[in-house]
Each structure stands twice: as structure tokens, then as C-alpha cells.
Design a protein around this motif. Structure first.
Motif, mmCIF file in Angstrom:
data_model
loop_
_atom_site.group_PDB
_atom_site.id
_atom_site.type_symbol
_atom_site.label_atom_id
_atom_site.label_comp_id
_atom_site.label_asym_id
_atom_site.label_seq_id
_atom_site.Cartn_x
_atom_site.Cartn_y
_atom_site.Cartn_z
ATOM 1 N N ASP A 77 0.801 -1.183 0.007
ATOM 2 C CA ASP A 77 0.095 -0.168 -0.130
ATOM 3 C C ASP A 77 0.829 1.240 -0.144
ATOM 4 O O ASP A 77 1.251 1.791 0.890
ATOM 5 N N GLU A 78 1.080 1.764 -1.317
ATOM 6 C CA GLU A 78 1.922 2.978 -1.214
ATOM 7 C C GLU A 78 1.641 4.153 -0.748
ATOM 8 O O GLU A 78 2.284 5.230 -0.437
ATOM 9 N N TRP A 79 0.324 4.262 -0.250
ATOM 10 C CA TRP A 79 -0.490 5.574 0.134
ATOM 11 C C TRP A 79 -0.456 5.340 1.792
ATOM 12 O O TRP A 79 -0.553 6.434 2.538
ATOM 13 N N ALA A 80 -0.116 4.320 2.213
ATOM 14 C CA ALA A 80 -0.091 4.159 3.849
ATOM 15 C C ALA A 80 0.887 5.107 4.533
ATOM 16 O O ALA A 80 0.410 5.678 5.522
ATOM 17 N N GLU A 81 1.965 5.240 4.057
ATOM 18 C CA GLU A 81 2.978 5.985 4.645
ATOM 19 C C GLU A 81 2.680 7.457 4.322
ATOM 20 O O GLU A 81 3.253 8.543 5.051
ATOM 21 N N LYS A 82 2.210 7.849 3.370
ATOM 22 C CA LYS A 82 1.642 9.159 2.923
ATOM 23 C C LYS A 82 0.401 9.656 3.341
ATOM 24 O O LYS A 82 0.443 11.044 3.727
ATOM 25 N N CYS A 83 -0.367 8.941 3.796
ATOM 26 C CA CYS A 83 -1.491 9.295 4.404
ATOM 27 C C CYS A 83 -1.822 8.855 6.027
ATOM 28 O O CYS A 83 -2.494 8.042 6.244
ATOM 29 N N ILE A 84 -0.977 9.500 6.860
ATOM 30 C CA ILE A 84 -0.944 9.257 8.344
ATOM 31 C C ILE A 84 -1.706 10.315 8.884
ATOM 32 O O ILE A 84 -1.598 11.538 8.821
ATOM 33 N N PRO A 85 -2.683 9.926 9.953
ATOM 34 C CA PRO A 85 -3.409 10.684 10.690
ATOM 35 C C PRO A 85 -2.738 11.678 11.428
ATOM 36 O O PRO A 85 -1.439 11.198 12.033
ATOM 37 N N SER A 86 -3.293 12.849 11.910
ATOM 38 C CA SER A 86 -2.639 13.535 12.930
ATOM 39 C C SER A 86 -2.215 12.916 14.182
ATOM 40 O O SER A 86 -3.518 12.278 14.560
ATOM 41 N N GLY A 87 -1.291 13.134 14.774
ATOM 42 C CA GLY A 87 -1.175 12.486 16.047
ATOM 43 C C GLY A 87 -0.685 10.792 15.775
ATOM 44 O O GLY A 87 -0.253 10.221 16.966
ATOM 45 N N GLY A 88 -0.237 10.655 14.635
ATOM 46 C CA GLY A 88 -0.071 8.972 14.500
ATOM 47 C C GLY A 88 -1.216 8.229 14.561
ATOM 48 O O GLY A 88 -2.370 8.668 14.491
ATOM 49 N N PHE A 89 -1.086 6.799 14.509
ATOM 50 C CA PHE A 89 -2.015 6.006 14.261
ATOM 51 C C PHE A 89 -1.996 4.859 15.283
ATOM 52 O O PHE A 89 -0.952 4.442 15.831
ATOM 53 N N GLU A 90 -3.083 4.148 15.283
ATOM 54 C CA GLU A 90 -3.179 2.806 16.173
ATOM 55 C C GLU A 90 -3.965 1.858 15.503
ATOM 56 O O GLU A 90 -4.798 1.996 14.703
ATOM 57 N N PHE A 91 -2.905 0.746 15.240
ATOM 58 C CA PHE A 91 -3.280 -0.265 14.381
ATOM 59 C C PHE A 91 -4.768 -1.147 14.879
ATOM 60 O O PHE A 91 -4.714 -1.458 16.026
ATOM 61 N N LYS A 92 -5.555 -1.183 14.063
ATOM 62 C CA LYS A 92 -6.797 -2.009 14.627
ATOM 63 C C LYS A 92 -7.239 -2.484 13.013
ATOM 64 O O LYS A 92 -7.848 -2.047 12.255
ATOM 65 N N LYS A 93 -7.088 -3.899 13.285
ATOM 66 C CA LYS A 93 -7.273 -4.888 11.872
ATOM 67 C C LYS A 93 -8.649 -4.592 11.268
ATOM 68 O O LYS A 93 -9.631 -4.801 12.188
ATOM 69 N N ASP A 94 -8.873 -4.597 9.977
ATOM 70 C CA ASP A 94 -10.083 -4.529 9.305
ATOM 71 C C ASP A 94 -10.290 -5.913 8.964
ATOM 72 O O ASP A 94 -9.799 -6.559 8.146
ATOM 73 N N GLU A 95 -11.419 -6.512 9.750
ATOM 74 C CA GLU A 95 -11.580 -7.939 9.487
ATOM 75 C C GLU A 95 -12.190 -8.174 8.187
ATOM 76 O O GLU A 95 -12.280 -9.227 7.586
ATOM 77 N N ILE A 96 -13.069 -7.141 7.534
ATOM 78 C CA ILE A 96 -13.402 -7.519 6.100
ATOM 79 C C ILE A 96 -12.345 -7.136 5.135
ATOM 80 O O ILE A 96 -12.481 -7.774 3.994
ATOM 81 N N GLY A 97 -11.090 -6.572 5.489
ATOM 82 C CA GLY A 97 -9.978 -6.333 4.598
ATOM 83 C C GLY A 97 -10.473 -5.279 3.431
ATOM 84 O O GLY A 97 -9.633 -5.204 2.675
ATOM 85 N N ARG A 98 -11.060 -4.038 3.957
ATOM 86 C CA ARG A 98 -11.208 -3.063 2.853
ATOM 87 C C ARG A 98 -10.276 -2.033 3.172
ATOM 88 O O ARG A 98 -9.692 -1.047 2.359
ATOM 89 N N SER A 100 -6.767 -0.388 5.909
ATOM 90 C CA SER A 100 -5.451 -0.560 6.235
ATOM 91 C C SER A 100 -5.108 -1.159 7.786
ATOM 92 O O SER A 100 -4.257 -1.529 8.017
ATOM 93 N N GLY A 101 -6.023 -0.550 8.450
ATOM 94 C CA GLY A 101 -6.241 -1.031 9.857
ATOM 95 C C GLY A 101 -5.192 0.162 10.707
ATOM 96 O O GLY A 101 -5.087 0.254 11.897
ATOM 97 N N ARG A 102 -4.774 1.241 9.953
ATOM 98 C CA ARG A 102 -3.937 2.215 10.569
ATOM 99 C C ARG A 102 -4.826 3.432 11.012
ATOM 100 O O ARG A 102 -5.134 4.401 10.370
ATOM 101 N N ALA A 103 -5.651 3.144 12.237
ATOM 102 C CA ALA A 103 -6.730 3.968 12.636
ATOM 103 C C ALA A 103 -6.174 5.236 13.265
ATOM 104 O O ALA A 103 -4.979 5.189 14.067
ATOM 105 N N PRO A 104 -6.894 6.241 13.142
ATOM 106 C CA PRO A 104 -6.538 7.518 13.966
ATOM 107 C C PRO A 104 -6.350 7.402 15.438
ATOM 108 O O PRO A 104 -7.034 6.457 16.074
ATOM 109 N N ASN A 105 -5.690 8.197 16.190
ATOM 110 C CA ASN A 105 -6.004 8.150 17.707
ATOM 111 C C ASN A 105 -7.017 8.303 18.300
ATOM 112 O O ASN A 105 -7.953 8.698 17.713
ATOM 113 N N GLN A 106 -7.342 8.104 19.596
ATOM 114 C CA GLN A 106 -8.623 8.517 20.338
ATOM 115 C C GLN A 106 -9.055 9.794 20.066
ATOM 116 O O GLN A 106 -10.307 9.985 19.581
ATOM 117 N N SER A 107 -8.137 10.839 20.210
ATOM 118 C CA SER A 107 -8.914 12.264 19.981
ATOM 119 C C SER A 107 -9.180 12.488 18.704
ATOM 120 O O SER A 107 -10.051 13.126 18.579
#
Length: 291
Positions: A77-98, A100-107
Motif C-alpha cells: 500500500d504505497e499510500w499508507a505512509e503518505k496518508c498518516i493521521p494527525s498524532g499518529g495511528f493505532e493499528f486496528k485490523k479490518d476483518e473485512i479487509g477493505r 489498512s488498519g492504521r486508525a487515528p488515535n482516540q482524540s
């Protein structure tokens, strides 16, 4: 102002203020634009909920694959490193597979979810019950709020293949999807009132008269579907009230029948001639030979 209660089938959609002098063509296009705009807001809100939970959309060729398959096929996924949410991400796997699993932090997740709720509140069907009319400006405001929230959480933007970005840019492809079947193109839209199609080329006053305080129910649907079902003589609420009234009446009659017991007439206290016999001294007289 004439107030339109817009429905699709039997389901309420929104209220709209207009005038009797409006051209039916302009009115039809406005109703269709608001109707489709509300659908767009709903679609974006649904995808933004997934964005908050599981991050950005995966490239089409990676969706639905297991980690082993992705590694075996050497996909990235070439866009994974380009599209990082503000404050970093928390990995949470998408069971459906749609996604990346790189979810925004809680705030940042709260920013998205709060905005989703606010945008939905602007165009919700509950506005009908609250007697609040929906305008095209309200639909645009909801879209702007959603766009702003995404820009806050993803300042670098979303991948070009992400459905949220496609929706904002007007490039969404709904062909073959259930969501696409709900959309009614402005050129194919028809408005119906009292079993009559409001013909383009005429004015609303040709159908409802000159009274600006009129309230009517109009139904929107695609051209060629025929006349929609007419509104019932009584509303759903009135029908419920009538059923409750008949039920209560039936219960009352049932109780009356249960209480219709005449066995008390055999009791001494119910004899209306008892006092008279008491004074005449003829109480408890028994006929027959004495023993």
C-alpha cells in the motif's frame, strides 16, 4: 410559503419551503438535488465511521486478501505512509479487509465521530417531526463539516481511491451497488401529488392554487415507474389512536360482561319486599304440615 412534505415511497424524507409561483421543473430539480445530497451525506458518514475505526482505504488489488497472500504477491500500500493521521495511528485490523488498519488515535477519532453526528443531525428524517425544513444550503453545510473534519485528521489528504475522497470530488462510482439504486438523477426525477404527476413546464400553482399557506405531500421517484401509491385517508398516528380507542372500548365491554352476574338477586339483602314483609309479620312463613 408552500410547505412540501417530500416522501420516497411511503417513507418521509424532508420538508421544503417554496412558493406557488415556482416552476415545476425548477422545483423537481431542487427536490432531487436535496434528496441526492442527503444520500451523499449518509454514504460519507458511513465510510467516515469506518475510517475512524480502521484507517484509509486499501488499493483495490489488496482488498479482501490475507496478510500471507499480500506478502506472497508482494503487494504494497504505497499510500499508507503518505496518508498518516494527525498524532499518529493505532493499528486496528479490518476483518473485512477493505481498510489498512492504521486508525487515528482516540482524540482524532472523536473529531470524526462528533462531526458525523452533527452532519447527520442537519439532514436527518427526524427534522420532519420537528417541523424543520431542509435546504440545499444545509446539505452543503453538512458536506463542508465532513470535509473539514477529514482535513483536520488527515492533513495530507486521503488516497485517490478512497470512497470518501471520491465522494467529495464527485467521482464516486455507485454502479452495481444498492446505494446507486437509491439515487434519482435530476433529469429522471418526477414529483407526484394526489395521484397526479407535476408536469415540467407548468407552475406549482397550476395544481395547488394560489394559497401560499398550503401544505402538501409530494412523492419523488424515477421516471417510468408509474404513479406511486396514494396517501392513506388517515395517517399512521391516527390509525394507531383509533386502534387504541377500539381496544380500550373492547376491554371495557369485556369487563362489563364479566360483571354481568345476577346471582346477587338470590340474596336476602336484594329482596325489595323484605322490609314490607317484616312490618306485616309475614317473614319466614313456611307452608305445609307442622312437625
Amino acid at each position: 410559503m408552500v410547505q412540501l412534505h417530500v416522501k420516497q415511497g411511503s417513507e418521509s424524507q424532508f420538508l421544503l419551503d417554496t412558493t406557488v409561483n415556482v416552476a415545476v421543473n425548477d422545483l423537481t430539480e431542487l427536490v432531487a438535488a436535496i434528496y441526492n445530497g442527503r444520500l451523499k451525506v449518509d454514504r460519507i458518514c458511513a465510510e467516515m465511521g469506518e475510517l475512524a475505526e480502521h484507517g484509509t482505504f486499501l488499493p483495490i488489488n489488496m482488498q479482501g486478501l490475507t496478510d500471507e497472500q499480500i506478502e506472497e504477491l508482494k503487494l504494497k500500500d504505497e499510500w499508507a505512509e503518505k496518508c498518516i493521521p494527525s498524532g499518529g495511528f493505532e493499528f486496528k485490523k479490518d476483518e473485512i479487509g477493505r481498510r489498512s488498519g492504521r486508525a487515528p488515535n482516540q482524540s482524532m477519532k472523536e473529531v470524526l465521530k462528533k462531526t458525523i453526528e452533527e452532519a447527520k443531525a442537519l439532514i436527518t428524517k427526524k427534522q420532519v417531526q420537528a417541523s424543520v425544513c431542509v435546504t440545499m444550503e444545509m446539505v452543503k453545510d453538512a458536506l463542508d463539516q465532513l470535509r473539514g473534519a477529514v482535513m483536520i485528521v488527515y492533513p495530507m489528504g486521503l488516497p485517490p481511491h478512497d470512497p470518501i475522497r471520491e465522494e467529495f470530488e464527485g467521482k464516486e462510482d455507485l454502479s452495481g451497488l444498492q446505494a446507486g439504486k437509491l439515487v434519482i438523477e435530476e433529469s429522471e426525477a418526477q414529483l407526484w401529488w394526489a395521484g397526479k404527476e407535476l408536469q415540467r413546464g407548468k407552475k406549482l400553482s397550476d395544481y395547488v392554487g394560489k394559497n401560499e399557506k398550503t401544505k402538501i405531500v409530494v412523492k419523488i421517484q424515477k421516471r417510468g415507474q408509474g404513479a406511486p401509491a396514494r396517501e392513506p385517508v388517515i395517517s399512521e398516528d391516527e390509525q394507531k389512536q383509533m386502534m387504541m380507542h377500539y381496544y380500550r372500548r373492547q376491554e371495557e365491554l369485556k369487563k362489563l360482561n364479566e360483571n354481568d352476574d345476577e346471582s346477587y338477586l338470590d340474596s336476602d339483602w336484594s329482596d325489595r319486599y323484605a322490609l314490607k314483609r317484616e312490618f306485616q309479620g309475614v317473614k319466614d312463613i313456611k307452608w305445609g304440615p307442622r312437625k
